[in-house]
Design a protein around this motif. Structure first.
Motif, short mmCIF file in Angstrom:
data_model
loop_
_atom_site.label_atom_id
_atom_site.label_comp_id
_atom_site.label_asym_id
_atom_site.label_seq_id
_atom_site.Cartn_x
_atom_site.Cartn_y
_atom_site.Cartn_z
N PHE A 458 4.66 10.49 1.42
CA PHE A 458 5.50 10.64 0.20
C PHE A 458 6.94 10.06 0.58
O PHE A 458 7.72 9.84 -0.44
N ALA A 459 7.62 10.44 1.67
CA ALA A 459 8.80 10.03 2.09
C ALA A 459 8.95 8.36 2.25
O ALA A 459 9.85 7.90 1.90
N GLU A 460 7.90 7.73 2.65
CA GLU A 460 7.86 6.30 3.05
C GLU A 460 6.49 5.76 2.74
O GLU A 460 5.59 5.60 3.62
N PRO A 461 6.00 5.54 1.48
CA PRO A 461 5.05 5.12 0.84
C PRO A 461 4.28 3.89 1.71
O PRO A 461 2.88 3.88 1.74
N ASP A 462 5.10 2.99 2.19
CA ASP A 462 4.65 1.89 2.79
C ASP A 462 4.56 2.00 4.21
O ASP A 462 4.43 1.04 4.89
N HIS A 463 4.75 3.02 4.81
CA HIS A 463 4.44 3.19 6.21
C HIS A 463 2.98 3.18 6.58
O HIS A 463 1.97 3.94 6.35
N ALA A 464 2.60 1.88 6.96
CA ALA A 464 1.07 1.63 7.19
C ALA A 464 0.39 2.37 8.20
O ALA A 464 -0.65 3.17 7.89
N ASP A 465 1.28 2.77 9.12
CA ASP A 465 0.54 3.69 10.28
C ASP A 465 0.07 5.24 9.48
O ASP A 465 -0.81 5.65 9.87
#
Length: 631
Positions: A458-465
C-alpha cells in the motif's frame, strides 16, 4: 501447478498432518449419505449458455480423488469431495434433489399433476439442466409451483429455467416466498451489489483455476455458475409460522426464520413425506454470521432459537432433513441430533462471545482464544468450511459493539495507504521491511508476513519483491485454510497480485433483479449513485407518473442528495416522466438520454436538460475496484 504457484511449505505440510491425525476421518457416514438414493448423473456435466459459453462444469472438479495433497487442508479436501458428488437423488419417494449443478441444490417435490421446484439454483441454464435430468428419470412432469426459501441469488436466480413469466402471471405456477423477499433481494443484490459482487469474486474463487493449488470449492458447495441470473416476483407470501399451503396436492407447513441465514427465510415441512427442508439454517457446515462478501450481521441468538422451535414443531415426526446445500440426514434420531448440534453451535458462539465481551475482550481476542466444545469440534457438519469460528465471533462482536473496540488508539487511525507509508518508514524502508517479512515467511509466520507486506504494497504499490512475496504468503495461507472461502480469498489475492485484477465474473444485480424492484427501491438505487460533491449546487425536480398503477412520485435533487415522495407536491416539476410501471427500471441503468427513454416507453415532457444534469452527477460503482492494492 502453474508457473507462479509454489509447493506447500514445511510449515503447512506439518499443519495438514496434525489435522489429519486429530479429526475422525474414519467416519464415512457423510459419504454414505451423499451417495444415497442416486438415480442418475449428467455425463458429461458441462452446461452451456445459448451462445455456447460454458457456465458450469462440475467435471473440472474430477481431481478431487484420493488423499489430500499437501496444498489442501485435508478436512476441506474431504468436504470438497462430498460437495462434488453430482446427480439426481431420491430423498424420499416423491422428493428428489439435483446436486452438483451449481452453488446450491434444487429440490423437486412431486404433486398430483406435476412437480414443485424448491430453490432453482443461480442461473437459468443450470436450473434448466437440472430439470432436464429430473425429467429424464421421473417423466416430463410440468412445473406446478416454485418455492424460494430466501432472497439469496442461489435460491431464485434460475427460476426462468424452470418456468415462464406467462405461466406465473396466469396463475398456473404460483411462486412462494417469505414475506419481504423482494425488498431483501434488492438490498443484497442492488444497493451494495457492485461491492458485494466484486468481493464475491474473491469469496467464491470465481477466477481461480480448479486444481489442488487453486479453487476446489467454498465448503458450502463448489462455486457460482456464470450464466443468466433471473427473477420472477413471488405471488404468494408466507407471513407466519404454522401457515399451511397446498399446491398441486402437496401439503406444506412453514416456519418463519427471519434474521437467520437471510433476513427473510422460511423452513418448510412436508407432512405427507415426514420430510423437513431446513433451507440454509441447518447444513453440513458452520454457516456465516457475516458473509465475507459483505452483508448485514446475522443473529446467532435468533438462529439457535429458531432451530429449537424447529425441533419442537417437527422433530418428533421428521424422518429426513434436507437443505438447499449438501446432502440429507435420515432417521429421526439422527435428524434430531443433527438439528440439536447445529442449534448448539450458534448458541455457543453467541453466548460465549457475549460472556467475553462483558469481560472486556475484543472481537479479535475472543476469536483467537475461544474453542468449541469437543462434541462440536468433532462433528463434521459443525466444522468451519463456509463460516468460521474466527470470523463469526468477530461478526457477533460487530453486531453488539460495532467497529470500534474501545481503545482510543483505534478511534481515528490512518487509512491503509497512509498507515503503510508510516509503517514502512518505521521499519527502515521498504527493502528492510520485505527482508523482515522474508524471515517471517521462512519461519512459517505467514500471518505476520502478510500484515507487514500489505503495508509495503500500500505504501509502494510497484515494489515487485513485496508483491511477489505477499502473493506467496497468501498462497500458503490458502493452502492451510480449512475454510473454503478463506482459501478462495487468499488464493484470489495471490492471483491478482501476480496477474492483475480479474474484476467481477458474476454480477447478481441482473436486469431481472432490477425489474422486480418497487419504484421506491429503484429511486433508492439511483440515489446511492449520486456523487454528492458534484451535486452540491444542483437543484432540480422530476415527476414520475406511472400510467398503469395510479402512482405519482416527485424526485428532487438538492444539497447533494436525491429524495422522493409519493404524496402530492406543490408547484410544477422541471421535467415529467410518464411510463408504465414495467418501464421504470430503465431509469436505474444510467442512460437517461431522451432516445434511450423513448426506447423504454418512457415519455419525457418539460425541460429535457434536467435529465442530462441528473445523469452528470451519477457515479456508478466500479466492478473492478482494487482489493489487495491501493486504488
Amino acid at each position: 501447478m502453474d508457473s507462479s504457484s509454489k509447493p506447500a511449505s514445511a510449515t503447512i505440510t506439518a499443519q495438514q498432518e496434525a489435522l489429519l491425525a486429530s479429526l475422525p476421518f474414519a467416519d464415512t457416514q457423510d459419504f454414505e449419505d451423499a451417495t444415497r438414493g442416486l438415480i442418475g448423473r449428467r455425463e458429461p456435466n458441462a452446461i452451456h449458455a445459448a451462445d455456447g459459453t460454458v457456465v458450469w462444469d462440475n467435471d473440472t472438479y474430477s481431481f478431487l480423488d484420493g488423499d489430500a495433497p499437501d496444498t489442501v487442508n485435508p478436512s476441506l479436501w474431504r468436504q470438497s469431495k462430498l460437495n462434488a458428488i453430482q446427480g439426481l437423488f431420491e430423498v424420499v419417494p416423491g422428493i428428489y434433489q439435483v446436486r452438483g449443478f451449481d452453488l446450491s441444490n434444487v429440490s423437486f417435490i412431486e404433486g398430483e399433476t406435476g412437480v414443485l421446484v424448491l430453490d432453482p439454483l443461480v442461473t437459468e441454464e443450470t436450473a434448466a439442466a437440472a430439470l432436464a435430468l429430473y425429467r429424464e428419470h421421473r417423466g416430463d412432469r410440468p412445473v406446478t409451483g416454485v418455492l424460494y426459501t430466501h432472497p439469496h441469488v442461489d435460491h431464485f436466480g434460475g427460476v426462468r429455467g424452470v418456468t415462464t413469466q406467462a405461466d406465473v402471471d396466469s396463475g398456473k405456477v404460483p411462486i412462494v416466498a417469505p414475506a419481504e423477499f423482494t425488498e431483501h433481494a434488492a438490498s443484497e443484490n442492488v444497493y451494495a451489489g457492485t461491492a458485494m459482487a466484486r468481493r464475491s469474486a474473491y469469496m467464491f474463487g470465481a477466477a481461480l483455476a480448479r486444481s489442488p493449488q487453486g479453487g476446489l470449492g467454498t465448503g458450502l458447495a463448489q462455486t457460482v455458475a456464470t450464466g443468466n441470473i433471473t427473477l420472477i416476483a413471488p405471488t404468494l407470501d408466507i407471513t407466519e409460522t404454522g401457515q399451511e399451503e397446498t399446491i398441486d396436492g402437496v401439503h406444506m407447513v412453514f416456519q418463519m426464520a427471519p434474521g437467520t441465514e437471510a433476513p427473510a427465510e422460511f423452513l418448510v415441512y412436508f407432512p405427507d413425506h415426514k420430510a423437513l427442508c431446513a433451507a440454509e439454517d441447518a447444513t453440513h457446515t458452520m454457516h456465516n454470521l457475516l458473509t465475507l462478501r459483505g452483508a448485514l450481521v446475522r443473529d446467532p441468538h435468533a438462529w439457535s432459537n429458531y432451530l429449537t422451535e424447529t425441533i419442537d414443531l417437527f422433530g418428533d415426526e421428521t424422518d429426513v432433513v434436507f437443505a438447499s446445500h449438501h446432502w440429507p440426514t435420515w432417521g429421526n434420531q439422527r435428524v434430531t441430533a443433527f438439528l440439536s448440534a447445529q442449534r448448539d453451535l450458534y448458541a455457543y458462539l453467541h453466548d460465549q462471545t457475549l460472556r467475553l465481551i462483558n469481560k472486556g475482550w475484543t472481537g479479535i481476542e475472543i476469536a483467537e482464544q475461544l474453542s468449541l466444545p469437543p462434541v462440536l469440534e468433532n462433528a463434521w457438519h459443525a466444522r468451519g468450511y463456509y463460516g468460521s469460528a474466527s470470523h463469526n465471533i468477530k461478526a457477533i462482536y460487530q453486531r453488539y459493539m460495532g467497529w470500534y473496540d474501545g481503545n482510543p488508539a483505534h478511534l481515528w487511525q490512518h487509512p491503509p495507504t497512509e498507515q503503510g507509508k508510516r509503517y514502512v518508514e518505521l521499519g527502515g524502508g521498504a527493502d528492510a521491511v520485505v527482508a523482515k517479512a522474508q524471515t517471517a515467511y521462512r519461519e512459517g509466520d505467514y500471518r505476520w508476513a502478510a500484515e507487514i507486506l500489505s503495508h509495503v504494497v500500500f505504501a509502494e504499490p510497484d515494489h515487485a519483491d513485496a508483491r511477489a512475496l505477499l502473493a506467496d504468503t497468501f498462497e500458503q495461507l490458502g493452502y492451510g485454510a480449512e475454510n473454503g472461502v478463506w482459501r478462495n480469498i487468499f488464493l484470489s489475492g495471490a492471483t491478482e497480485l501476480r496477474e492483475g485484477q480479474f474484476g467481477t465474473p458474476t454480477v447478481s444485480a441482473s436486469a431481472d433483479v432490477i425489474s422486480a424492484l418497487t419504484p421506491e427501491m429503484l429511486f433508492d438505487a439511483i440515489a446511492i449513485q449520486v456523487d454528492g460533491s458534484r451535486a452540491w449546487d444542483e437543484n432540480l425536480t422530476i415527476d414520475v407518473i406511472l400510467t398503469d398503477s395510479d402512482e405519482q412520485y416527485r424526485l428532487r435533487v438538492a444539497n447533494g442528495v436525491l429524495t422522493y415522495s409519493g404524496r402530492p407536491q406543490k408547484g410544477a416539476a422541471d421535467a415529467i416522466l410518464t411510463a408504465p410501471r414495467h418501464a421504470l427500471p430503465a431509469l436505474a441503468l444510467g442512460d437517461l438520454s431522451p432516445a434511450q427513454l423513448a426506447d423504454a416507453s418512457i415519455e419525457l415532457s418539460g425541460d429535457a436538460t434536467v435529465l442530462t444534469r441528473l445523469a452528470a452527477v451519477l457515479d456508478p460503482g466500479d466492478p473492478d475496484f482494487a482489493i489487495v492494492t491501493p486504488d
